[in-house]
Design a protein around this motif. Structure first.
Motif, PDB file in Angstrom:
ATOM      1  N   TYR A   1       0.843  -1.203   0.000  1.00  0.00           N
ATOM      2  CA  TYR A   1       0.000   0.000   0.000  1.00  0.00           C
ATOM      3  C   TYR A   1       0.875   1.248   0.000  1.00  0.00           C
ATOM      4  N   MET A   2       1.883   1.265   0.849  1.00  0.00           N
ATOM      5  CA  MET A   2       2.763   2.427   0.951  1.00  0.00           C
ATOM      6  C   MET A   2       3.482   2.678  -0.378  1.00  0.00           C
ATOM      7  N   LYS A   3       3.857   1.632  -1.074  1.00  0.00           N
ATOM      8  CA  LYS A   3       4.523   1.785  -2.367  1.00  0.00           C
ATOM      9  C   LYS A   3       3.611   2.509  -3.357  1.00  0.00           C
ATOM     10  N   GLN A   4       2.326   2.125  -3.362  1.00  0.00           N
ATOM     11  CA  GLN A   4       1.375   2.778  -4.265  1.00  0.00           C
ATOM     12  C   GLN A   4       1.088   4.220  -3.826  1.00  0.00           C
ATOM     13  N   ALA A   5       1.027   4.453  -2.518  1.00  0.00           N
ATOM     14  CA  ALA A   5       0.823   5.817  -2.023  1.00  0.00           C
ATOM     15  C   ALA A   5       1.986   6.718  -2.429  1.00  0.00           C
ATOM     16  N   MET A   6       3.196   6.161  -2.402  1.00  0.00           N
ATOM     17  CA  MET A   6       4.370   6.936  -2.825  1.00  0.00           C
ATOM     18  C   MET A   6       4.335   7.218  -4.328  1.00  0.00           C
ATOM     19  N   ALA A   7       3.757   6.287  -5.092  1.00  0.00           N
ATOM     20  CA  ALA A   7       3.594   6.530  -6.529  1.00  0.00           C
ATOM     21  C   ALA A   7       2.633   7.696  -6.764  1.00  0.00           C
ATOM     22  N   ILE A   8       1.594   7.773  -5.955  1.00  0.00           N
ATOM     23  CA  ILE A   8       0.667   8.908  -6.043  1.00  0.00           C
ATOM     24  C   ILE A   8       1.404  10.206  -5.737  1.00  0.00           C
ATOM     25  N   ASP A   9       2.281  10.169  -4.748  1.00  0.00           N
ATOM     26  CA  ASP A   9       3.068  11.358  -4.406  1.00  0.00           C
ATOM     27  C   ASP A   9       3.900  11.821  -5.600  1.00  0.00           C
ATOM     28  N   ARG A  10       4.439  10.876  -6.348  1.00  0.00           N
ATOM     29  CA  ARG A  10       5.233  11.255  -7.525  1.00  0.00           C
ATOM     30  C   ARG A  10       4.340  11.889  -8.597  1.00  0.00           C
ATOM     31  N   TYR A  11       3.135  11.359  -8.761  1.00  0.00           N
ATOM     32  CA  TYR A  11       2.193  11.992  -9.695  1.00  0.00           C
ATOM     33  C   TYR A  11       1.891  13.424  -9.258  1.00  0.00           C
ATOM     34  N   VAL A  12       1.714  13.614  -7.961  1.00  0.00           N
ATOM     35  CA  VAL A  12       1.468  14.958  -7.437  1.00  0.00           C
ATOM     36  C   VAL A  12       2.618  15.885  -7.828  1.00  0.00           C
ATOM     37  N   GLY A  13       3.842  15.403  -7.677  1.00  0.00           N
ATOM     38  CA  GLY A  13       5.004  16.204  -8.051  1.00  0.00           C
ATOM     39  C   GLY A  13       5.026  16.535  -9.534  1.00  0.00           C
ATOM     40  N   ASP A  14       4.690  15.560 -10.371  1.00  0.00           N
ATOM     41  CA  ASP A  14       4.683  15.788 -11.818  1.00  0.00           C
ATOM     42  C   ASP A  14       3.615  16.806 -12.216  1.00  0.00           C
ATOM     43  N   ILE A  15       2.450  16.690 -11.599  1.00  0.00           N
ATOM     44  CA  ILE A  15       1.344  17.600 -11.933  1.00  0.00           C
ATOM     45  C   ILE A  15       1.650  19.009 -11.448  1.00  0.00           C
ATOM     46  N   ARG A  16       2.194  19.129 -10.252  1.00  0.00           N
ATOM     47  CA  ARG A  16       2.555  20.460  -9.752  1.00  0.00           C
ATOM     48  C   ARG A  16       3.644  21.092 -10.620  1.00  0.00           C
ATOM     49  N   ALA A  17       4.577  20.299 -11.074  1.00  0.00           N
ATOM     50  CA  ALA A  17       5.628  20.826 -11.950  1.00  0.00           C
ATOM     51  C   ALA A  17       5.023  21.348 -13.250  1.00  0.00           C
ATOM     52  N   ALA A  18       4.032  20.624 -13.786  1.00  0.00           N
ATOM     53  CA  ALA A  18       3.367  21.071 -15.012  1.00  0.00           C
ATOM     54  C   ALA A  18       2.659  22.404 -14.791  1.00  0.00           C
ATOM     55  N   VAL A  19       2.023  22.548 -13.640  1.00  0.00           N
ATOM     56  CA  VAL A  19       1.347  23.809 -13.309  1.00  0.00           C
ATOM     57  C   VAL A  19       2.368  24.932 -13.210  1.00  0.00           C
ATOM     58  N   GLU A  20       3.451  24.680 -12.506  1.00  0.00           N
ATOM     59  CA  GLU A  20       4.456  25.715 -12.266  1.00  0.00           C
ATOM     60  C   GLU A  20       5.188  26.129 -13.548  1.00  0.00           C
ATOM     61  N   GLN A  21       5.196  25.249 -14.533  1.00  0.00           N
ATOM     62  CA  GLN A  21       5.870  25.562 -15.801  1.00  0.00           C
ATOM     63  C   GLN A  21       4.914  26.103 -16.863  1.00  0.00           C
ATOM     64  N   SER A  22       3.654  26.291 -16.492  1.00  0.00           N
ATOM     65  CA  SER A  22       2.645  26.751 -17.447  1.00  0.00           C
ATOM     66  C   SER A  22       2.298  28.215 -17.209  1.00  0.00           C
ATOM     67  N   PRO A  23       1.556  28.854 -18.129  1.00  0.00           N
ATOM     68  CA  PRO A  23       1.161  30.257 -17.950  1.00  0.00           C
ATOM     69  C   PRO A  23       0.265  30.505 -16.742  1.00  0.00           C
ATOM     70  N   ILE A  24      -0.340  29.449 -16.180  1.00  0.00           N
ATOM     71  CA  ILE A  24      -1.252  29.642 -15.049  1.00  0.00           C
ATOM     72  C   ILE A  24      -0.537  29.559 -13.696  1.00  0.00           C
ATOM     73  N   ALA A  25       0.783  29.482 -13.717  1.00  0.00           N
ATOM     74  CA  ALA A  25       1.547  29.238 -12.491  1.00  0.00           C
ATOM     75  C   ALA A  25       1.191  30.205 -11.367  1.00  0.00           C
ATOM     76  N   LYS A  26       1.000  31.485 -11.687  1.00  0.00           N
ATOM     77  CA  LYS A  26       0.774  32.492 -10.654  1.00  0.00           C
ATOM     78  C   LYS A  26      -0.685  32.622 -10.239  1.00  0.00           C
ATOM     79  N   THR A  27      -1.580  31.956 -10.935  1.00  0.00           N
ATOM     80  CA  THR A  27      -3.008  32.081 -10.624  1.00  0.00           C
ATOM     81  C   THR A  27      -3.657  30.739 -10.282  1.00  0.00           C
ATOM     82  N   ALA A  28      -2.848  29.702 -10.124  1.00  0.00           N
ATOM     83  CA  ALA A  28      -3.388  28.358  -9.945  1.00  0.00           C
ATOM     84  C   ALA A  28      -3.385  27.909  -8.490  1.00  0.00           C
ATOM     85  N   TYR A  29      -4.468  27.255  -8.118  1.00  0.00           N
ATOM     86  CA  TYR A  29      -4.574  26.561  -6.835  1.00  0.00           C
ATOM     87  C   TYR A  29      -4.463  25.065  -7.114  1.00  0.00           C
ATOM     88  N   VAL A  30      -3.708  24.371  -6.285  1.00  0.00           N
ATOM     89  CA  VAL A  30      -3.589  22.919  -6.400  1.00  0.00           C
ATOM     90  C   VAL A  30      -4.049  22.306  -5.091  1.00  0.00           C
TER      91      VAL A  30
END
Length: 306
Positions: free
Chosen positions: A204-233
Motif C-alpha cells: 500500500y505504501m509503495k502505491q501511495a508513494m507513486a501517487i506522491d510522484r504523480y502529485v510532483g509531476d502535476i505540480r511541476a506542469a502547473v508551475e511551468q505553465s502560464p497559469i503558475a501564478k493564478t493556480a490553486y492545487v
C-alpha cells in the motif's frame, strides 16, 4: 422675475443623474477585470490521513504542498466511508441524504436527489462552472469507471478514463495546452492495493508513494505553465481504510488529507476548523467566485486565505 424652481429642478435632474451615471461608468471601465482563477484537484482513492501522519518524510511532494499551503489531516468523509458516496459529496457539495449516492458503487442515486440540475443529476461543481462561465475549459480524468456517474456529465470540456499513469499524462498535457479553469483528477490507487494487501502495508505504501510522484509531476506542469501564478492545487482523498476494507465508522476509514496551495493561500498553516468531504466543492466555488446552489450544505474551508 419669478423663477419656477420646480421646473428648473426637473430640467437639471437628468443632467445631474447623467453626470453620476457617467462617473460610475468611468469607474467601472477603469476597474481591472478579475484575475482568472485556475484550480487543479488531485484526488487519490483510499489515501488515508494515517498514511501521512505515520510516515513523515515519505511523501516529499505532498509534504512540500503542506509547507507551502494550508492543510488538515482531519478532513472527514461522509458515511458510509465508501467511494461513490464520497466522490459524489466532494463534487456535489452535499451529503448522501441530498445527492442520493449512498453506497460504495452507486452508479445512480439510490434515493431521489433533493434537486436535479441542468445535467440530469444533483447539481455539482462542473455544472456550476459551465452555467456561470459558458466558455470555461474544464477537464475530468479518472481511473475507476463509476466516476463517470458522479459528476455533471456533458458540462466538461474533456473527460478521459484510463490507468493512473495514463490519466496523469493526459491531465498534464491538458494543463499545459489548455490552461483550464478546473482540472479534476481521480487516481484509483492506493485503494486497490489496500483491499488486496491491507492499508499501510508495504505494498500500500509503495502505491501511495507513486501517487506522491504523480502529485510532483502535476505540480511541476502547473508551475511551468502560464497559469503558475493564478493556480490553486489541491490534494485530497475520498476515504481511508482499516485492515483490508473501508466503509465503517473508524477514524482510520474516515479521516483523509486536504492540502491546498495557491497565490493567496496561507503557508505552513494547519487548518484547525472542522472540514467535511462536501466542503471541497464549496471551497472550489468560493475560489472561483461563484455563488453556491442553495441545496449545497458545504461551506468554504475557513482561514486558508492570507
Amino acid at each position: 422675475m419669478k423663477i419656477n424652481i420646480h421646473a428648473s429642478l426637473l430640467l437639471l435632474g437628468p443632467l445631474l443623474l447623467g453626470g453620476c451615471n457617467r462617473h460610475e461608468n468611468e469607474k467601472t471601465a477603469d476597474t481591472p477585470a478579475p484575475t482568472p482563477v485556475h484550480i487543479v484537484v488531485i484526488g487519490s482513492d483510499g489515501f488515508s490521513a494515517e498514511t501521512l501522519r505515520n510516515h513523515p518524510g515519505s511523501f516529499p511532494h505532498i509534504e512540500a504542498m503542506m509547507k507551502n499551503g494550508s492543510f488538515t489531516l482531519k478532513h472527514r468523509s461522509v458515511l458510509p466511508s465508501s467511494s461513490a458516496a464520497n466522490w459524489a459529496s466532494m463534487l456535489m457539495g452535499a451529503s448522501p441524504e441530498l445527492h442520493g449516492y449512498t453506497t460504495w458503487g452507486s452508479k445512480h442515486p439510490d434515493l431521489p436527489p433533493r434537486e436535479t440540475g441542468s445535467y440530469g443529476r444533483f447539481p455539482g461543481i462542473f455544472g456550476l462552472i459551465r452555467s456561470a462561465t459558458p466558455n470555461a475549459t474544464t477537464g475530468y480524468f479518472y481511473n475507476w469507471e463509476i466516476m463517470d456517474c458522479l459528476f455533471d456529465k456533458g458540462s466538461e470540456t474533456l473527460s478521459k478514463q484510463g490507468s493512473d499513469t495514463a490519466i496523469a499524462k493526459e491531465a498534464i498535457r491538458f494543463i499545459r495546452e489548455k490552461q483550464p479553469t478546473l482540472t479534476f483528477i481521480a487516481f484509483h490507487e492506493p485503494d486497490t492495493t489496500g483491499h488486496k494487501n491491507g492499508w499501510l502495508s508495504p505494498e500500500y505504501m509503495k502505491q501511495a508513494m507513486a501517487i506522491d510522484r504523480y502529485v510532483g509531476d502535476i505540480r511541476a506542469a502547473v508551475e511551468q505553465s502560464p497559469i503558475a501564478k493564478t493556480a490553486y492545487v489541491i490534494f485530497t482523498a475520498d476515504h481511508g481504510g482499516q485492515a483490508k476494507n473501508h466503509g465503517g465508522k473508524t477514524m482510520a476509514e474516515m479521516e483523509v488529507p486536504f492540502v491546498i496551495t495557491g497565490p493567496d493561500i496561507r503557508k505552513n498553516h494547519e487548518i484547525r476548523e472542522s472540514t467535511m468531504m462536501y466542503d471541497t466543492a464549496a471551497t472550489l466555488a468560493d475560489l472561483l467566485r461563484q455563488k453556491r446552489p442553495q441545496v449545497w450544505i458545504g461551506r468554504p474551508i475557513p482561514g486558508i486565505r492570507e
